[in-house]
Design an enzyme around this catalytic site. Structure first.
Site, PDB file in Angstrom:
ATOM      1  N   LYS A  31       1.103  -0.775  14.865  1.00  0.00           N
ATOM      2  CA  LYS A  31       2.627  -0.626  15.500  1.00  0.00           C
ATOM      3  C   LYS A  31       3.019  -1.846  16.379  1.00  0.00           C
ATOM      4  O   LYS A  31       4.167  -2.247  16.285  1.00  0.00           O
ATOM      5  CB  LYS A  31       2.926   0.443  16.228  1.00  0.00           C
ATOM      6  CG  LYS A  31       2.915   1.735  15.412  1.00  0.00           C
ATOM      7  CD  LYS A  31       4.232   1.776  14.457  1.00  0.00           C
ATOM      8  CE  LYS A  31       3.906   2.735  13.189  1.00  0.00           C
ATOM      9  NZ  LYS A  31       4.352   2.092  11.867  1.00  0.00           N
ATOM     10  N   PRO A  58      -3.836  -0.232  18.974  1.00  0.00           N
ATOM     11  CA  PRO A  58      -3.616  -0.659  17.715  1.00  0.00           C
ATOM     12  C   PRO A  58      -3.828   0.356  16.566  1.00  0.00           C
ATOM     13  O   PRO A  58      -3.537   0.082  15.298  1.00  0.00           O
ATOM     14  CB  PRO A  58      -4.370  -1.824  17.628  1.00  0.00           C
ATOM     15  CG  PRO A  58      -5.694  -1.803  18.531  1.00  0.00           C
ATOM     16  CD  PRO A  58      -4.954  -1.088  19.761  1.00  0.00           C
ATOM     17  N   TYR A  65      -9.112   5.203   8.363  1.00  0.00           N
ATOM     18  CA  TYR A  65      -9.391   5.383   9.920  1.00  0.00           C
ATOM     19  C   TYR A  65     -10.287   6.303  10.052  1.00  0.00           C
ATOM     20  O   TYR A  65      -9.894   7.673   9.482  1.00  0.00           O
ATOM     21  CB  TYR A  65      -7.876   5.868  10.315  1.00  0.00           C
ATOM     22  CG  TYR A  65      -6.787   4.789  10.482  1.00  0.00           C
ATOM     23  CD1 TYR A  65      -6.011   4.641   9.351  1.00  0.00           C
ATOM     24  CD2 TYR A  65      -6.546   3.897  11.672  1.00  0.00           C
ATOM     25  CE1 TYR A  65      -5.250   3.492   9.190  1.00  0.00           C
ATOM     26  CE2 TYR A  65      -5.823   2.921  11.546  1.00  0.00           C
ATOM     27  CZ  TYR A  65      -4.977   2.892  10.467  1.00  0.00           C
ATOM     28  OH  TYR A  65      -3.761   1.920  10.448  1.00  0.00           O
ATOM     29  N   TYR A  83       4.320   5.988  10.248  1.00  0.00           N
ATOM     30  CA  TYR A  83       3.573   4.709   9.832  1.00  0.00           C
ATOM     31  C   TYR A  83       3.965   3.917   9.037  1.00  0.00           C
ATOM     32  O   TYR A  83       4.054   2.549   9.277  1.00  0.00           O
ATOM     33  CB  TYR A  83       2.417   5.483   9.001  1.00  0.00           C
ATOM     34  CG  TYR A  83       1.169   4.441   8.842  1.00  0.00           C
ATOM     35  CD1 TYR A  83       0.074   4.472   9.672  1.00  0.00           C
ATOM     36  CD2 TYR A  83       1.033   3.675   7.607  1.00  0.00           C
ATOM     37  CE1 TYR A  83      -0.811   3.463   9.837  1.00  0.00           C
ATOM     38  CE2 TYR A  83       0.096   2.788   7.673  1.00  0.00           C
ATOM     39  CZ  TYR A  83      -0.912   2.649   8.600  1.00  0.00           C
ATOM     40  OH  TYR A  83      -1.862   1.635   8.515  1.00  0.00           O
ATOM     41  N   HIS A 104       0.884  -1.226  -0.049  1.00  0.00           N
ATOM     42  CA  HIS A 104      -0.125   0.025  -0.028  1.00  0.00           C
ATOM     43  C   HIS A 104       0.749   1.419  -0.187  1.00  0.00           C
ATOM     44  O   HIS A 104       2.003   1.184   0.745  1.00  0.00           O
ATOM     45  CB  HIS A 104      -0.927   0.137   1.202  1.00  0.00           C
ATOM     46  CG  HIS A 104      -1.912  -0.983   1.201  1.00  0.00           C
ATOM     47  ND1 HIS A 104      -3.344  -0.655   2.156  1.00  0.00           N
ATOM     48  CD2 HIS A 104      -2.349  -1.824   0.353  1.00  0.00           C
ATOM     49  CE1 HIS A 104      -4.257  -1.764   1.648  1.00  0.00           C
ATOM     50  NE2 HIS A 104      -3.664  -2.243   0.391  1.00  0.00           N
TER      51      HIS A 104
HETATM   52  P1  RFL Z   1       2.238 -12.461  21.242  1.00  0.00           P
HETATM   53  O1  RFL Z   1       1.486 -12.388  19.933  1.00  0.00           O
HETATM   54  O2  RFL Z   1       1.028 -12.065  22.370  1.00  0.00           O
HETATM   55  O3  RFL Z   1       2.696 -14.017  21.531  1.00  0.00           O
HETATM   56  C1  RFL Z   1       3.128 -14.318  22.630  1.00  0.00           C
HETATM   57  C2  RFL Z   1       3.040 -15.698  22.895  1.00  0.00           C
HETATM   58  O4  RFL Z   1       3.342 -16.225  24.147  1.00  0.00           O
HETATM   59  C3  RFL Z   1       2.628 -17.140  24.627  1.00  0.00           C
HETATM   60  N1  RFL Z   1       2.574 -17.418  26.249  1.00  0.00           N
HETATM   61  C4  RFL Z   1       3.282 -18.325  27.123  1.00  0.00           C
HETATM   62  N2  RFL Z   1       3.959 -19.143  26.503  1.00  0.00           N
HETATM   63  C5  RFL Z   1       4.768 -19.879  27.334  1.00  0.00           C
HETATM   64  N3  RFL Z   1       4.176 -19.531  28.755  1.00  0.00           N
HETATM   65  C6  RFL Z   1       3.827 -18.723  29.308  1.00  0.00           C
HETATM   66  N4  RFL Z   1       3.608 -18.486  30.561  1.00  0.00           N
HETATM   67  C7  RFL Z   1       3.301 -17.707  28.323  1.00  0.00           C
HETATM   68  N5  RFL Z   1       2.377 -16.733  28.182  1.00  0.00           N
HETATM   69  C8  RFL Z   1       1.893 -16.397  27.060  1.00  0.00           C
HETATM   70  C9  RFL Z   1       1.335 -16.980  23.991  1.00  0.00           C
HETATM   71  O5  RFL Z   1       0.258 -18.017  23.886  1.00  0.00           O
HETATM   72  C10 RFL Z   1       1.731 -16.229  22.811  1.00  0.00           C
HETATM   73  O6  RFL Z   1       1.579 -17.428  21.820  1.00  0.00           O
HETATM   74  O7  RFL Z   1       3.403 -11.415  21.458  1.00  0.00           O
HETATM   75  P2  RFL Z   1       4.420 -11.123  20.442  1.00  0.00           P
HETATM   76  O8  RFL Z   1       5.079 -12.444  19.951  1.00  0.00           O
HETATM   77  O9  RFL Z   1       5.370 -10.030  21.164  1.00  0.00           O
HETATM   78  O10 RFL Z   1       3.498 -10.237  19.215  1.00  0.00           O
HETATM   79  C11 RFL Z   1       3.062  -9.150  19.379  1.00  0.00           C
HETATM   80  C12 RFL Z   1       1.896  -8.995  18.484  1.00  0.00           C
HETATM   81  O11 RFL Z   1       1.236 -10.183  18.614  1.00  0.00           O
HETATM   82  C13 RFL Z   1       0.895  -7.674  18.884  1.00  0.00           C
HETATM   83  O12 RFL Z   1       1.817  -6.720  18.994  1.00  0.00           O
HETATM   84  C14 RFL Z   1       0.191  -7.231  17.545  1.00  0.00           C
HETATM   85  O13 RFL Z   1      -0.874  -8.245  17.383  1.00  0.00           O
HETATM   86  C15 RFL Z   1      -0.712  -6.042  17.776  1.00  0.00           C
HETATM   87  N6  RFL Z   1      -1.364  -5.704  16.830  1.00  0.00           N
HETATM   88  C16 RFL Z   1      -0.986  -5.008  15.634  1.00  0.00           C
HETATM   89  N7  RFL Z   1       0.322  -4.664  15.581  1.00  0.00           N
HETATM   90  C17 RFL Z   1       0.752  -4.484  14.303  1.00  0.00           C
HETATM   91  O14 RFL Z   1       1.933  -4.308  13.933  1.00  0.00           O
HETATM   92  N8  RFL Z   1      -0.138  -4.057  13.298  1.00  0.00           N
HETATM   93  C18 RFL Z   1      -1.417  -4.059  13.464  1.00  0.00           C
HETATM   94  O15 RFL Z   1      -1.991  -3.953  12.374  1.00  0.00           O
HETATM   95  C19 RFL Z   1      -1.801  -4.805  14.616  1.00  0.00           C
HETATM   96  N9  RFL Z   1      -3.244  -5.030  14.764  1.00  0.00           N
HETATM   97  C20 RFL Z   1      -2.743  -5.805  16.661  1.00  0.00           C
HETATM   98  C21 RFL Z   1      -3.644  -5.349  15.934  1.00  0.00           C
HETATM   99  C22 RFL Z   1      -3.507  -6.356  18.087  1.00  0.00           C
HETATM  100  C23 RFL Z   1      -4.723  -6.533  18.242  1.00  0.00           C
HETATM  101  N10 RFL Z   1      -5.173  -7.137  19.372  1.00  0.00           N
HETATM  102  C24 RFL Z   1      -5.943  -8.414  19.289  1.00  0.00           C
HETATM  103  C25 RFL Z   1      -4.532  -6.946  20.674  1.00  0.00           C
HETATM  104  C26 RFL Z   1      -4.952  -5.357  15.975  1.00  0.00           C
HETATM  105  C27 RFL Z   1      -5.527  -6.222  17.144  1.00  0.00           C
HETATM  106  C28 RFL Z   1      -7.113  -6.075  17.336  1.00  0.00           C
HETATM  107  C1  PHB Z   2      -6.066  -4.778  10.834  1.00  0.00           C
HETATM  108  O1  PHB Z   2      -6.179  -4.645   9.523  1.00  0.00           O
HETATM  109  O2  PHB Z   2      -6.115  -5.583  11.665  1.00  0.00           O
HETATM  110  C2  PHB Z   2      -5.450  -3.428  11.446  1.00  0.00           C
HETATM  111  C3  PHB Z   2      -4.885  -2.581  10.491  1.00  0.00           C
HETATM  112  C4  PHB Z   2      -4.646  -1.242  10.741  1.00  0.00           C
HETATM  113  C5  PHB Z   2      -4.473  -0.972  12.448  1.00  0.00           C
HETATM  114  C6  PHB Z   2      -4.846  -2.091  13.253  1.00  0.00           C
HETATM  115  C7  PHB Z   2      -5.291  -3.208  12.709  1.00  0.00           C
HETATM  116  O3  PHB Z   2      -3.987   0.263  12.613  1.00  0.00           O
END
Ligand code: RFL
Ligand code: PHB
Length: 393
Positions: free
Chosen positions: A300, A296, A204, A388, A75
């Site tokens: 990031k 989110p 957004y 971004y 994008h």
């Molecule tokens: P995770 O993905 O939470 O993975 C951690 C892992 O550790 C396990 N765990 C354990 N394992 C062993 N023993 C224990 N005691 C444990 N406790 C936990 C868990 O089961 C899991 O498998 O952390 P990690 O790897 O640091 O990754 C971080 C990302 O997942 C997170 O920052 C992103 O998903 C945030 N996020 C977004 N980030 C972006 O860069 N771009 C986006 O567009 C974006 N959109 C989002 C998001 C997060 C969202 N939610 C659900 C919070 C959109 C949403 C809705």
């Molecule tokens: C997503 O597609 O899940 C998404 C995209 C942009 C954001 C957060 C989540 O800022």
């Protein structure tokens, strides 16, 4: 009791832990991953959707980018929509770089496939891991394996990649840790649907009834979010209420173009800013969500996790080559320097784009003035584009 040895014990098989093990393996450093959940659970989580170019390049350097380049959608920009006024942030124009729309779910799948092809040791479904002796040179992880046998894993380094609710951060004594937190008074209700996206780029929107985001996973799969109340659970919303809120908030021009349908997934995420300092205690290193959370809004969280992991992998490589802890010493300071800038951007965008229940008429005018300024200013738009697309890794 089973006794195992490794150089790096990695707690968590999310994107941070999996990528770290890949980067270490590529540098000839062995690791063992311990994951609380089952593989299917990890593969089924729907989360991030937008990768910074630095993240894409890291995946390429790690040798796990083939499908991302084949199926991801590059994008050039995105739209900000504020009370019916639209402003496009032309990211490529201002930065010379793009972002890649590619789901975290897909990235996780690619990493798991590659790690399994290279016979990475991963202990799935291991909920009882405990970290021992993290302040000494021979830290350990104890846990029970699938056969019910107690295991001691001796390591040289422990990487805490276990997300916000993991055990690693808790292994740092309270008096050594400083925590900074802001909990926002709302969450995001997300819906994944097999319908073409509303628009070819992300939108957004801040509307008087709340924030909305139109995102996507592919040309046939859309991801939408609406701001919901803190404490809402998915069952508080019917899918019709979701579509109606989304359509209203996207305004009369865009709203009716949304292709609605039965959701593949519907979930709520609370919004939080959080940083733990330092990101190291002895031979325990935190990376990704275990050390920090961003709301989110700026897309990031995953990207910040990848930036940490790349830095940590390099520090471990230098330590291994030189055999001295000095190589590990700068990790926390350098990582936090970038973390705070990304926290700032995510907080800034979240503050501009949501409806805050506690906002007075003054603060609402501030939001309007902020948007009006960004719309009229190349410098402000460029600053948003620069953040971004991702600050240098
Ligand atoms: P995770 O993905 O939470 O993975 C951690 C892992 O550790 C396990 N765990 C354990 N394992 C062993 N023993 C224990 N005691 C444990 N406790 C936990 C868990 O089961 C899991 O498998 O952390 P990690 O790897 O640091 O990754 C971080 C990302 O997942 C997170 O920052 C992103 O998903 C945030 N996020 C977004 N980030 C972006 O860069 N771009 C986006 O567009 C974006 N959109 C989002 C998001 C997060 C969202 N939610 C659900 C919070 C959109 C949403 C809705
Ligand atoms: C997503 O597609 O899940 C998404 C995209 C942009 C954001 C957060 C989540 O800022």
């Amino acid at each position: 009791m089973v006794e195992l040895n490794t150089t790096v014990a990695i707690i968590g098989a999310g994107p941070s832990g999996l990528l770290l093990s890949q980067l270490l393996a590529n540098a000839g450093i062995d690791s063992v991953i311990i994951e609380r959940s089952s593989k299917n659970h990890v593969l089924g989580r729907i989360r991030a959707g937008v990768l910074e170019w630095g993240t894409v390049e890291t995946l390429k350097d790690a040798g796990v980018s083939e499908r991302c380049f084949a199926e991801g959608l590059p994008h050039d920009g995105f739209d900000l929509f504020f009370n019916g006024e639209r402003h496009r942030v032309d990211v490529s124009h201002y930065t010379g770089k793009q972002v890649m729309v590619y789901g975290q779910t897909e990235m996780t799948k690619d990493l798991i496939e590659q790690r399994e092809a290279e016979e990475q040791s991963i202990f799935w479904s291991t909920p009882d891991a405990q970290l021992l002796d993290v302040d000494g040179n021979n830290p350990k992880v104890s846990f029970t394996n699938v056969d019910g046998k107690p295991v001691t894993l001796n390591a040289k380094i422990i990487a805490g990649c276990d997300g916000f609710r993991g055990i690693s951060r808790q292994a740092i004594p309270q008096e050594k840790l400083r925590e900074f937190e802001r909990v926002y008074p709302f969450g995001w209700l997300g819906v994944l649907v097999d319908k073409p996206p509303l628009h070819h780029e992300l939108i957004y929107a801040n509307h008087q009834e709340g924030f909305a985001l139109a995102s996507m996973r592919s040309n046939t799969r859309s991801r939408y979010y609406v701001q919901c109340d803190n404490g809402d659970i998915v069952d508080d919303w019917t899918i019709d209420q979701f579509w109606s809120a989304l359509i209203t908030r996207l305004g009369p021009e865009l709203g009716p173009k949304v292709q609605t349908g039965d959701p593949l997934e519907m979930s709520i995420a609370p919004l939080r800013s959080y940083v733990a300092e330092p990101m190291r205690y002895g031979r325990l290193f935190l990376a990704g969500d275990s050390a920090h959370i961003v709301p989110p809004t700026g897309a990031k969280g995953l990207n910040l996790a990848v930036a940490d992991v790349r830095r940590l992998a390099r520090a471990i490589e230098r330590w291994k080559l030189k055999g001295a802890d000095a190589a590990l010493e700068d990790y926390s300071k350098e990582a936090l320097n970038r973390v705070w800038k990304v926290e700032r951007f995510s907080w800034y965008l979240s503050t501009m784009l949501h409806q805050f229940p506690e906002h007075s008429a003054f603060e609402k005018r501030m939001q309007e003035a902020e948007f009006s300024y960004v719309k009229s200013s190349e410098a402000a738009t460029k600053s948003i584009a620069e953040n971004y697309v991702g600050l240098p890794f």
